[in-house]
Design a protein around this motif. Structure first.
Motif, short mmCIF file in Angstrom:
data_model
loop_
_atom_site.label_atom_id
_atom_site.label_comp_id
_atom_site.label_asym_id
_atom_site.label_seq_id
_atom_site.Cartn_x
_atom_site.Cartn_y
_atom_site.Cartn_z
N VAL A 7 -30.16 14.75 -3.06
CA VAL A 7 -29.26 14.81 -1.90
C VAL A 7 -30.02 15.35 -0.69
O VAL A 7 -29.89 14.82 0.42
CB VAL A 7 -28.01 15.66 -2.21
N VAL A 8 -30.82 16.38 -0.89
CA VAL A 8 -31.59 16.96 0.22
C VAL A 8 -32.60 15.95 0.75
O VAL A 8 -32.73 15.77 1.98
CB VAL A 8 -32.28 18.28 -0.23
N ILE A 9 -33.30 15.27 -0.14
CA ILE A 9 -34.27 14.26 0.29
C ILE A 9 -33.56 13.12 1.02
O ILE A 9 -34.05 12.60 2.04
CB ILE A 9 -35.11 13.74 -0.90
N ALA A 10 -32.40 12.71 0.52
CA ALA A 10 -31.62 11.67 1.19
C ALA A 10 -31.26 12.11 2.60
O ALA A 10 -31.32 11.30 3.55
CB ALA A 10 -30.35 11.37 0.39
N ALA A 11 -30.92 13.37 2.79
CA ALA A 11 -30.58 13.88 4.12
C ALA A 11 -31.79 13.88 5.04
O ALA A 11 -31.67 13.59 6.23
CB ALA A 11 -29.99 15.28 4.01
N VAL A 12 -32.97 14.19 4.50
CA VAL A 12 -34.20 14.14 5.31
C VAL A 12 -34.44 12.70 5.79
O VAL A 12 -34.75 12.47 6.97
CB VAL A 12 -35.40 14.67 4.50
N VAL A 18 -31.75 8.09 11.72
CA VAL A 18 -30.97 8.35 12.94
C VAL A 18 -31.90 8.44 14.14
O VAL A 18 -31.63 7.86 15.20
CB VAL A 18 -30.12 9.64 12.78
N ILE A 19 -33.01 9.14 13.98
CA ILE A 19 -34.01 9.21 15.06
C ILE A 19 -34.56 7.83 15.34
O ILE A 19 -34.75 7.43 16.50
CB ILE A 19 -35.13 10.20 14.69
N GLY A 20 -34.82 7.06 14.28
CA GLY A 20 -35.34 5.70 14.45
C GLY A 20 -34.40 4.80 15.22
O GLY A 20 -34.82 4.01 16.06
N VAL A 61 -24.10 14.54 4.81
CA VAL A 61 -23.81 14.44 6.24
C VAL A 61 -24.09 15.77 6.94
O VAL A 61 -24.64 15.80 8.04
CB VAL A 61 -22.35 13.98 6.47
N GLY A 62 -23.73 16.88 6.30
CA GLY A 62 -23.97 18.18 6.90
C GLY A 62 -25.44 18.47 7.12
O GLY A 62 -25.85 18.88 8.21
N LEU A 63 -26.24 18.24 6.09
CA LEU A 63 -27.68 18.45 6.22
C LEU A 63 -28.30 17.47 7.21
O LEU A 63 -29.18 17.84 8.00
CB LEU A 63 -28.37 18.34 4.86
N GLY A 64 -27.84 16.22 7.17
CA GLY A 64 -28.35 15.23 8.11
C GLY A 64 -28.03 15.58 9.55
O GLY A 64 -28.86 15.45 10.45
N THR A 65 -26.82 16.06 9.78
CA THR A 65 -26.41 16.46 11.13
C THR A 65 -27.23 17.65 11.61
O THR A 65 -27.76 17.64 12.74
CB THR A 65 -24.91 16.81 11.16
N ALA A 66 -27.36 18.66 10.77
CA ALA A 66 -28.15 19.83 11.14
C ALA A 66 -29.60 19.44 11.41
O ALA A 66 -30.21 19.90 12.37
CB ALA A 66 -28.07 20.88 10.04
N ALA A 71 -34.07 18.42 15.00
CA ALA A 71 -35.16 17.54 15.40
C ALA A 71 -35.09 17.21 16.89
O ALA A 71 -36.12 17.15 17.57
CB ALA A 71 -35.15 16.25 14.57
N ASP A 72 -33.87 16.98 17.40
CA ASP A 72 -33.73 16.73 18.84
C ASP A 72 -34.25 17.90 19.66
O ASP A 72 -34.90 17.70 20.69
CB ASP A 72 -32.26 16.45 19.20
N MET A 73 -33.96 19.11 19.21
CA MET A 73 -34.41 20.29 19.96
C MET A 73 -35.93 20.49 19.84
O MET A 73 -36.60 20.80 20.81
CB MET A 73 -33.68 21.54 19.48
#
Length: 109
Positions: A7-12, A18-20, A61-66, A71-73
């Protein structure tokens, strides 16, 4: 592989796609974005077979959002605001709480 690690790797990989979607400009970058989408959803779907689907999705979704906000910052000059950092901390606290209260269906979870 540990199911929660999937799940963590999926979020990474979710952060990657999303960046792409926002920044990809060349065919190579679009191919990498597509690979991130495939890997991300494959791992999330696989983990959903062993863990409660709602919990997996919320953690994903939570890890992906965080990760995306961070990453944006860090990489794209988005302003660092204390309220954003506090909200990310709150989000991650909720994600960890969900993991702690979800029942394990198998020994390696």
């Amino acid at each position: 592989m540990n199911t929660w690690l999937q799940v963590v790797i999926a979020a990474v990989f979710e952060v990657g796609w999303v960046i792409g979607l926002k920044h990809a400009a060349s065919p190579f970058e679009w191919i990498m974005t597509i690979i991130c989408i495939v890997v991300s959803f494959y791992l999330m779907i696989h983990a959903s077979g062993k863990l409660p689907v709602g919990t997996v999705y919320a953690v994903f979704v939570g890890l992906g959002t965080a990760g995306t906000v961070t990453a944006d910052m860090v990489f794209f000059g988005e302003p660092v605001q204390i309220i954003k950092l506090l909200l990310i901390a709150l989000l991650l606290t909720g994600v960890m709480g969900l993991k702690l209260v979800s029942g394990n269906k198998e020994a390696d979870v």
